[in-house]
Design a protein around this motif. Sequence first.
Motif, short mmCIF file in Angstrom:
data_model
loop_
_atom_site.label_atom_id
_atom_site.label_comp_id
_atom_site.label_asym_id
_atom_site.label_seq_id
_atom_site.Cartn_x
_atom_site.Cartn_y
_atom_site.Cartn_z
N ARG A 4 -10.29 17.02 35.64
CA ARG A 4 -9.61 18.27 35.99
C ARG A 4 -9.83 19.32 34.92
NH1 ARG A 4 -4.46 14.98 37.80
NH2 ARG A 4 -4.77 14.34 35.68
N GLU A 37 5.09 31.61 32.76
CA GLU A 37 5.34 30.24 33.20
C GLU A 37 5.78 29.34 32.04
OE1 GLU A 37 5.81 27.57 36.16
OE2 GLU A 37 5.10 29.61 36.49
N SER A 115 -2.18 16.19 33.29
CA SER A 115 -1.50 16.37 34.57
C SER A 115 -0.43 17.46 34.50
CB SER A 115 -0.89 15.04 35.02
OG SER A 115 -0.22 15.20 36.24
N MET A 116 0.38 17.42 33.44
CA MET A 116 1.43 18.43 33.28
C MET A 116 0.82 19.80 33.00
SD MET A 116 4.75 18.92 33.25
CE MET A 116 5.54 17.39 32.86
N ASP A 118 -2.08 20.85 34.01
CA ASP A 118 -2.64 21.31 35.29
C ASP A 118 -1.56 21.93 36.16
OD1 ASP A 118 -5.13 20.41 34.57
OD2 ASP A 118 -5.03 18.59 35.78
N THR A 119 -0.41 21.29 36.21
CA THR A 119 0.70 21.79 37.03
C THR A 119 1.15 23.15 36.53
OG1 THR A 119 1.43 19.55 37.55
CG2 THR A 119 3.05 21.32 37.80
N SER A 122 -1.61 25.74 37.22
CA SER A 122 -1.66 26.02 38.66
C SER A 122 -0.52 26.94 39.08
CB SER A 122 -1.58 24.72 39.47
OG SER A 122 -2.71 23.94 39.27
N ASP A 123 0.68 26.66 38.57
CA ASP A 123 1.83 27.50 38.90
C ASP A 123 1.66 28.91 38.34
OD1 ASP A 123 2.98 25.36 40.21
OD2 ASP A 123 4.43 24.92 38.61
N SER A 126 -1.27 30.84 40.33
CA SER A 126 -1.31 30.62 41.78
C SER A 126 -1.71 31.86 42.56
CB SER A 126 0.04 30.11 42.27
OG SER A 126 1.05 31.07 42.03
#
Length: 136
Positions: A4, A37, A115-116, A118-119, A122-123, A126
Amino acid sequence: MATRSRLWHTEIRTTLTKHPEAVLGMTSHLWRQLAGELIPIIGGLGFKSLYARSCSLTRLDFPWLVNEQLTAGTDFSFTQLSKCLARQNVTEASEGSARLLITFYDTLALLIGESMADTIISDAWSDTTLLDHLEI
């Protein structure tokens, strides 16, 4: 299969080099969204620390990059970054901007996990073209 992080690296570079004439506006937009964010999660000083570290690492290859003096109470407008980018040709500005964002992402992923990170990314992004072709 690409990780990712490599997908983010590619998408950041593509976004900032596809329309080099828009690099100043896109860079400011991406950083403001990212700050919006992250600051509620890690605070203004936490964001400042990550940003300053990313600037420091990126300056090794882009010495013209000035470390913006962000403070906890700042509006995080990234004025100094915009001024630095504006003094470069569009190719150098695009490459420097992309490297700074990639370094920030990599540092964040190292600290909290891919993973975190990426989240959060992404947020934050967006509403940008970054997510149009990225599947994570």
